[in-house]
Scaffold this motif. Structure first.
Motif, PDB file in Angstrom:
ATOM      1  N   ILE A 214      68.831  89.616  81.557  1.00  0.00           N
ATOM      2  CA  ILE A 214      68.065  89.447  82.794  1.00  0.00           C
ATOM      3  C   ILE A 214      67.028  88.358  82.553  1.00  0.00           C
ATOM      4  O   ILE A 214      66.326  88.371  81.533  1.00  0.00           O
ATOM      5  CB  ILE A 214      67.365  90.750  83.228  1.00  0.00           C
ATOM      6  CG1 ILE A 214      68.392  91.788  83.670  1.00  0.00           C
ATOM      7  CG2 ILE A 214      66.385  90.480  84.375  1.00  0.00           C
ATOM      8  CD1 ILE A 214      67.785  93.120  84.089  1.00  0.00           C
ATOM      9  N   MET A 215      66.945  87.424  83.500  1.00  0.00           N
ATOM     10  CA  MET A 215      65.949  86.358  83.424  1.00  0.00           C
ATOM     11  C   MET A 215      64.992  86.457  84.614  1.00  0.00           C
ATOM     12  O   MET A 215      65.405  86.805  85.724  1.00  0.00           O
ATOM     13  CB  MET A 215      66.619  84.981  83.439  1.00  0.00           C
ATOM     14  CG  MET A 215      67.266  84.586  82.116  1.00  0.00           C
ATOM     15  SD  MET A 215      68.865  85.395  81.833  1.00  0.00           S
ATOM     16  CE  MET A 215      69.903  84.548  83.009  1.00  0.00           C
ATOM     17  N   VAL A 216      63.735  86.139  84.350  1.00  0.00           N
ATOM     18  CA  VAL A 216      62.724  86.027  85.405  1.00  0.00           C
ATOM     19  C   VAL A 216      62.217  84.594  85.385  1.00  0.00           C
ATOM     20  O   VAL A 216      61.631  84.152  84.390  1.00  0.00           O
ATOM     21  CB  VAL A 216      61.555  87.017  85.192  1.00  0.00           C
ATOM     22  CG1 VAL A 216      60.475  86.794  86.239  1.00  0.00           C
ATOM     23  CG2 VAL A 216      62.057  88.452  85.254  1.00  0.00           C
ATOM     24  N   ASN A 217      62.493  83.885  86.476  1.00  0.00           N
ATOM     25  CA  ASN A 217      62.153  82.454  86.558  1.00  0.00           C
ATOM     26  C   ASN A 217      62.694  81.686  85.353  1.00  0.00           C
ATOM     27  O   ASN A 217      62.029  80.811  84.795  1.00  0.00           O
ATOM     28  CB  ASN A 217      60.633  82.269  86.667  1.00  0.00           C
ATOM     29  CG  ASN A 217      60.075  82.875  87.940  1.00  0.00           C
ATOM     30  OD1 ASN A 217      60.699  82.794  89.003  1.00  0.00           O
ATOM     31  ND2 ASN A 217      58.911  83.492  87.847  1.00  0.00           N
ATOM     32  N   GLY A 218      63.910  82.058  84.939  1.00  0.00           N
ATOM     33  CA  GLY A 218      64.581  81.350  83.858  1.00  0.00           C
ATOM     34  C   GLY A 218      64.234  81.821  82.467  1.00  0.00           C
ATOM     35  O   GLY A 218      64.828  81.358  81.489  1.00  0.00           O
ATOM     36  N   GLU A 219      63.296  82.750  82.331  1.00  0.00           N
ATOM     37  CA  GLU A 219      62.880  83.249  81.019  1.00  0.00           C
ATOM     38  C   GLU A 219      63.463  84.645  80.787  1.00  0.00           C
ATOM     39  O   GLU A 219      63.355  85.521  81.647  1.00  0.00           O
ATOM     40  CB  GLU A 219      61.355  83.310  80.922  1.00  0.00           C
ATOM     41  CG  GLU A 219      60.665  81.961  81.044  1.00  0.00           C
ATOM     42  CD  GLU A 219      60.936  81.057  79.855  1.00  0.00           C
ATOM     43  OE1 GLU A 219      61.159  81.591  78.737  1.00  0.00           O
ATOM     44  OE2 GLU A 219      60.929  79.824  80.036  1.00  0.00           O
ATOM     45  N   ASN A 220      64.061  84.843  79.622  1.00  0.00           N
ATOM     46  CA  ASN A 220      64.651  86.141  79.302  1.00  0.00           C
ATOM     47  C   ASN A 220      63.589  87.227  79.148  1.00  0.00           C
ATOM     48  O   ASN A 220      62.517  86.991  78.593  1.00  0.00           O
ATOM     49  CB  ASN A 220      65.457  86.063  78.005  1.00  0.00           C
ATOM     50  CG  ASN A 220      66.807  85.424  78.196  1.00  0.00           C
ATOM     51  OD1 ASN A 220      66.958  84.215  78.020  1.00  0.00           O
ATOM     52  ND2 ASN A 220      67.800  86.215  78.559  1.00  0.00           N
ATOM     53  N   ILE A 221      63.910  88.415  79.669  1.00  0.00           N
ATOM     54  CA  ILE A 221      63.070  89.594  79.468  1.00  0.00           C
ATOM     55  C   ILE A 221      63.965  90.724  78.977  1.00  0.00           C
ATOM     56  O   ILE A 221      65.200  90.641  79.057  1.00  0.00           O
ATOM     57  CB  ILE A 221      62.351  90.026  80.768  1.00  0.00           C
ATOM     58  CG1 ILE A 221      63.380  90.452  81.835  1.00  0.00           C
ATOM     59  CG2 ILE A 221      61.448  88.929  81.291  1.00  0.00           C
ATOM     60  CD1 ILE A 221      62.763  91.140  83.038  1.00  0.00           C
ATOM     61  N   ASP A 222      63.361  91.773  78.484  1.00  0.00           N
ATOM     62  CA  ASP A 222      64.123  92.935  78.022  1.00  0.00           C
ATOM     63  C   ASP A 222      64.696  93.664  79.239  1.00  0.00           C
ATOM     64  O   ASP A 222      63.940  94.184  80.069  1.00  0.00           O
ATOM     65  CB  ASP A 222      63.207  93.865  77.232  1.00  0.00           C
ATOM     66  CG  ASP A 222      63.954  95.046  76.629  1.00  0.00           C
ATOM     67  OD1 ASP A 222      65.164  95.194  76.895  1.00  0.00           O
ATOM     68  OD2 ASP A 222      63.318  95.823  75.890  1.00  0.00           O
ATOM     69  N   PRO A 223      66.025  93.721  79.381  1.00  0.00           N
ATOM     70  CA  PRO A 223      66.616  94.414  80.532  1.00  0.00           C
ATOM     71  C   PRO A 223      66.190  95.876  80.647  1.00  0.00           C
ATOM     72  O   PRO A 223      66.160  96.434  81.749  1.00  0.00           O
ATOM     73  CB  PRO A 223      68.124  94.299  80.269  1.00  0.00           C
ATOM     74  CG  PRO A 223      68.261  93.076  79.429  1.00  0.00           C
ATOM     75  CD  PRO A 223      67.052  93.081  78.540  1.00  0.00           C
ATOM     76  N   ALA A 224      65.840  96.479  79.528  1.00  0.00           N
ATOM     77  CA  ALA A 224      65.433  97.890  79.543  1.00  0.00           C
ATOM     78  C   ALA A 224      64.162  98.108  80.353  1.00  0.00           C
ATOM     79  O   ALA A 224      63.895  99.224  80.805  1.00  0.00           O
ATOM     80  CB  ALA A 224      65.235  98.395  78.118  1.00  0.00           C
ATOM     81  N   THR A 225      63.367  97.047  80.550  1.00  0.00           N
ATOM     82  CA  THR A 225      62.136  97.181  81.337  1.00  0.00           C
ATOM     83  C   THR A 225      62.413  97.176  82.836  1.00  0.00           C
ATOM     84  O   THR A 225      61.521  97.480  83.628  1.00  0.00           O
ATOM     85  CB  THR A 225      61.156  96.039  81.006  1.00  0.00           C
ATOM     86  OG1 THR A 225      61.757  94.784  81.363  1.00  0.00           O
ATOM     87  CG2 THR A 225      60.810  96.039  79.531  1.00  0.00           C
ATOM     88  N   VAL A 226      63.638  96.820  83.222  1.00  0.00           N
ATOM     89  CA  VAL A 226      63.993  96.739  84.645  1.00  0.00           C
ATOM     90  C   VAL A 226      65.026  97.795  85.029  1.00  0.00           C
ATOM     91  O   VAL A 226      64.934  98.402  86.097  1.00  0.00           O
ATOM     92  CB  VAL A 226      64.536  95.331  84.993  1.00  0.00           C
ATOM     93  CG1 VAL A 226      64.854  95.234  86.484  1.00  0.00           C
ATOM     94  CG2 VAL A 226      63.541  94.256  84.592  1.00  0.00           C
ATOM     95  N   LEU A 227      66.005  98.023  84.166  1.00  0.00           N
ATOM     96  CA  LEU A 227      67.091  98.953  84.480  1.00  0.00           C
ATOM     97  C   LEU A 227      66.582 100.384  84.645  1.00  0.00           C
ATOM     98  O   LEU A 227      65.728 100.843  83.888  1.00  0.00           O
ATOM     99  CB  LEU A 227      68.153  98.918  83.379  1.00  0.00           C
ATOM    100  CG  LEU A 227      68.919  97.598  83.219  1.00  0.00           C
ATOM    101  CD1 LEU A 227      69.851  97.683  82.019  1.00  0.00           C
ATOM    102  CD2 LEU A 227      69.709  97.267  84.484  1.00  0.00           C
TER     103      LEU A 227
END
Length: 232
Positions: A214-227
């Motif tokens: 998962i990217m936010v504005n092109g920067e990768n984040i930990d998907p576990a924080t969103v799923l």
């Protein structure tokens, strides 16, 4: 004749004396009652004066620093409460509908749905060296879109194998790799939970799994924080 006249005068004088005595007694009683009322009024006025002085003292006596802070805070909270109540009353039906639409849109286009339809296990978590969650699953397990959006790209490379990238039409985008098969084409729109491919082991992979980013504005984040509903 004189005798009767004298008797009459004596009786008349007695009547006058008796009447005067009664009137005098009545006046004394009235004076006593009036005096008692004056005393009661005087006591009441003195007590009232004390209360007025006490009120004036409370009104003009300087507040302590703590009391001033409490008063300012209470005044501010009351003012904010009044403003909020007025704001709620001013919200129209159209505004509520618009807020509902925006809320539903946020849910629809936020990639918080687990992208595997079926049984899976987390085979590798997000880290500095691994910017994804790996979902180990049986070969051919359905891969679904984590949120609604537009298919940005469908391609294949040597490392990630078959890849799908989805633009969720906000700050989010998602990346699906090592697929056995892709079931969508670029520039089409997909809904949240729609099947877009099948789990595989294409590219540089040793076992069937989905590499999910998962990217936010092109920067990768930990998907576990969103799923949502992700096993710990």
């Amino acid at each position: 004749m004189k005798k009767y006249l004298i008797i009459f005068l004596i009786l008349f004088l007695l009547l006058i004396i008796i009447f005067s005595f009664k009137e005098n007694r009545k006046l004394k009683l009235e004076n006593l009652h009036f005096k008692q009322e004056l005393e009661s009024t005087d006591i009441y006025l003195k007590e009232l004066g004390k209360q007025i002085q006490s009120l004036r003292k409370d009104e003009y006596e300087p507040l302590s620093k703590t009391d001033k802070m409490k008063k300012v805070l209470n005044d501010y909270l009351n003012e904010q409460k009044k403003k909020n109540e007025e704001k709620i009353l001013k919200i129209s039906k159209e505004e509520l509908q618009e807020e509902l639409i925006q809320y539903e849109k946020k849910i629809r286009f936020t990639p918080d749905l687990i992208p595997i339809k079926g049984e899976y296990a987390i085979s590798q978590k997000y880290s500095e060296k691994h910017s994804a969650l790996d979902f180990a699953a049986a070969m051919g397990t359905e891969v679904v879109s984590s949120a609604a959006g537009e298919i940005l790209s469908v391609y294949e490379d040597k490392y990630f194998g078959k890849i799908i990238i989805i633009d969720h039409l906000n700050e989010y985008s998602s990346f699906y790799a090592h697929l056995a098969k892709t079931l969508v084409d670029p520039e089409i729109c997909v809904e949240k939970g729609q099947t877009i491919g099948l789990v595989g082991s294409s590219g540089n992979s040793s076992a069937p799994h989905l590499h999910f980013e998962i990217m936010v504005n092109g920067e990768n984040i930990d998907p576990a924080t969103v799923l949502k509903n992700l096993p710990q």
